[in-house]
Scaffold this active site. Structure first.
Site, short mmCIF file in Angstrom:
data_model
loop_
_atom_site.label_atom_id
_atom_site.label_comp_id
_atom_site.label_asym_id
_atom_site.label_seq_id
_atom_site.Cartn_x
_atom_site.Cartn_y
_atom_site.Cartn_z
N GLY A 231 -114.43 48.94 6.97
CA GLY A 231 -113.46 48.88 5.76
C GLY A 231 -112.79 47.73 6.04
O GLY A 231 -112.36 47.34 4.83
N LYS B 80 -105.27 57.12 13.94
CA LYS B 80 -106.32 56.33 13.03
C LYS B 80 -105.27 55.50 12.19
O LYS B 80 -104.58 56.17 11.32
CB LYS B 80 -107.02 57.36 12.41
CG LYS B 80 -107.87 56.67 11.35
CD LYS B 80 -109.42 56.10 11.67
CE LYS B 80 -110.03 55.50 10.70
NZ LYS B 80 -110.49 54.51 11.43
N LYS C 216 -115.18 56.26 11.38
CA LYS C 216 -116.58 56.15 10.89
C LYS C 216 -117.64 55.64 12.09
O LYS C 216 -118.58 55.85 11.98
CB LYS C 216 -116.54 54.91 9.67
CG LYS C 216 -116.29 53.44 9.96
CD LYS C 216 -117.55 52.77 10.24
CE LYS C 216 -117.33 51.27 10.55
NZ LYS C 216 -116.24 50.95 11.22
P1 ADP Z 1 -113.28 48.37 11.10
O1 ADP Z 1 -112.62 48.23 9.62
O2 ADP Z 1 -114.37 47.28 10.95
O3 ADP Z 1 -113.47 49.56 11.75
P2 ADP Z 1 -110.86 47.89 13.10
O4 ADP Z 1 -109.77 47.19 12.36
O5 ADP Z 1 -111.00 49.45 13.01
O6 ADP Z 1 -112.26 47.61 11.90
O7 ADP Z 1 -111.36 47.12 14.17
C1 ADP Z 1 -111.38 45.81 14.50
C2 ADP Z 1 -110.35 45.33 14.86
O8 ADP Z 1 -110.13 45.75 16.23
C3 ADP Z 1 -110.29 43.86 14.86
O9 ADP Z 1 -109.97 43.18 13.59
C4 ADP Z 1 -109.28 43.44 15.93
O10 ADP Z 1 -107.93 43.23 15.20
C5 ADP Z 1 -109.03 44.68 16.73
N1 ADP Z 1 -109.32 44.49 18.02
C6 ADP Z 1 -108.40 45.24 19.13
N2 ADP Z 1 -108.78 44.88 20.48
C7 ADP Z 1 -109.92 44.28 20.00
C8 ADP Z 1 -110.60 43.61 21.20
N3 ADP Z 1 -110.44 43.73 22.37
N4 ADP Z 1 -111.81 42.88 20.70
C9 ADP Z 1 -112.07 42.47 19.65
N5 ADP Z 1 -111.22 43.19 18.53
C10 ADP Z 1 -110.09 43.83 18.73
MG MG Z 2 -112.18 50.91 12.27
#
Ligand code: ADP
Ligand code: MG
Length: 312
Positions: free
Chosen positions: A16, A134, A213
């Site tokens: 998302g 979350k 998700k």
């Molecule tokens: P999505 O909407 O794709 O589920 P999320 O925000 O839940 O995205 O997860 C992706 C985010 O996780 C990245 O934008 C980054 O900021 C964060 N993140 C935290 N730790 C890590 C890590 N070790 N490696 C890569 N991304 C990370």
């Molecule tokens: Mg996510």
């Protein structure tokens, strides 16, 4: 396409957050434009694979919450209703963008796209209801944090609202999804982790939560039988020391390494943690390949030239 064609089943779980790029406000035209790149790739891949697309809704469900909070005189909708709304919202955006790309490519699949409202069963005694993890909605300003009458957590992007995220137990429409992909349909489902429900006798009742998700997608992969599992997000893959000067992205990671890093806090709950857990679960349940990559590099990652790839 004939039923039971030998094409492999590819599940792409779209983030998302990937629909709203860094620095963007998240307008609908920005979200439509951001969908073009992954949908162009998915349109091409539809020649080679049977496809399931799942998607997140963190920013979008947070947006709906902020809108209803701005109008306190209207009746308040619980999260399960807002999740259902985002399945319609994003299902429409994904389906129409993909339809456009399929038409542009001349792929004869115009009538073969289905966006499915999906219910996901959770346990009403899940400890997540007492410990929300979350993140949803936009990064909050210091002023919003001070006024917030809901739980807030510090994420890599800044402070965000957090809600309960119980574990998915089963996808209610798994048989229908299996039948649809066997018959050549591209299925968009489990949006926002699915509409969270608990069983009440033979029926279901919605609960106030947002299921992750990626974990819902892993459960779907297990329920339906997926060969290749791709988590497409807004970073190139899994990084160690993410967001620090020592940050480095991994090409490959084994189950043992991933769990060791998880224990040391490299992959936070509510973002990368569940992606790692999901990729390992899918491999354990018979999936052939799992990886995390950027939404712009799905095809490259399938060719093993991008992303972080998992092994047992
Ligand atoms: P999505 O909407 O794709 O589920 P999320 O925000 O839940 O995205 O997860 C992706 C985010 O996780 C990245 O934008 C980054 O900021 C964060 N993140 C935290 N730790 C890590 C890590 N070790 N490696 C890569 N991304 C990370
Ligand atoms: Mg996510």
């Amino acid at each position: 396409m004939t039923p039971d064609s030998p094409k492999k089943v590819l599940l792409v779980a779209l983030g998302g957050n990937a629909l709203i790029k860094k620095g963007q406000k998240g307008t609908l035209s920005e979200q439509f434009a951001n969908l073009r790149e992954p949908m162009q790739q998915i349109a091409r891949l539809s020649r080679q694979y049977r496809l399931i697309i799942t998607h997140g809704n963190g920013p979008q469900v947070g947006d709906l919450l902020l809108r209803q909070e701005a109008l306190p005189e209207l009746s308040h909708h619980p999260l399960e209703i807002l999740v259902a709304q985002t399945q319609g919202w994003l299902g429409y955006m994904i389906e129409s963008t993909l339809d456009g790309e399929l038409t542009r490519l001349g792929v004869d699949l115009k009538s073969s796209l289905v966006s499915l409202l999906s219910y996901v069963v959770v346990d009403e005694n899940d400890s997540a209801f007492k410990n929300p993890t979350k993140p949803i909605g936009p990064v909050l300003t210091p002023e919003q944090v001070k006024r917030a009458d809901y739980p807030v957590t510090q994420t890599a992007k800044g402070p965000r609202r957090v809600v309960a995220s119980p574990k998915p137990i089963t996808i209610v429409e798994k048989r229908e999804i299996k039948t649809l992909i066997r018959n050549g349909f591209i299925v968009i489902c489990c949006g926002g982790g699915g509409i969270p429900v608990v069983r009440e006798g033979r029926g279901f009742a919605g609960v106030d939560a947002v299921i992750d998700k990626d974990l819902a997608s892993a459960k779907l992969a297990e329920d339906v039988g997926v060969d290749i599992f791709c988590i497409a997000t807004d970073v190139p893959g899994l990084a160690l020391d993410y967001g620090t000067p020592k940050e480095r992205f991994l090409d490959e990671v084994s189950k043992k390494e991933a769990y060791d890093y998880l224990k040391t806090g490299q992959f936070p709950p509510g973002s990368m943690g569940p992606k790692v857990e999901a990729c390992i679960k899918v491999l354990e349940n018979g999936g052939q390949r799992t990886f995390i990559c950027s939404t712009d590099e799905i095809t490259k990652a399938l060719d093993q030239k991008a992303g972080t790839h998992f092994s047992l």
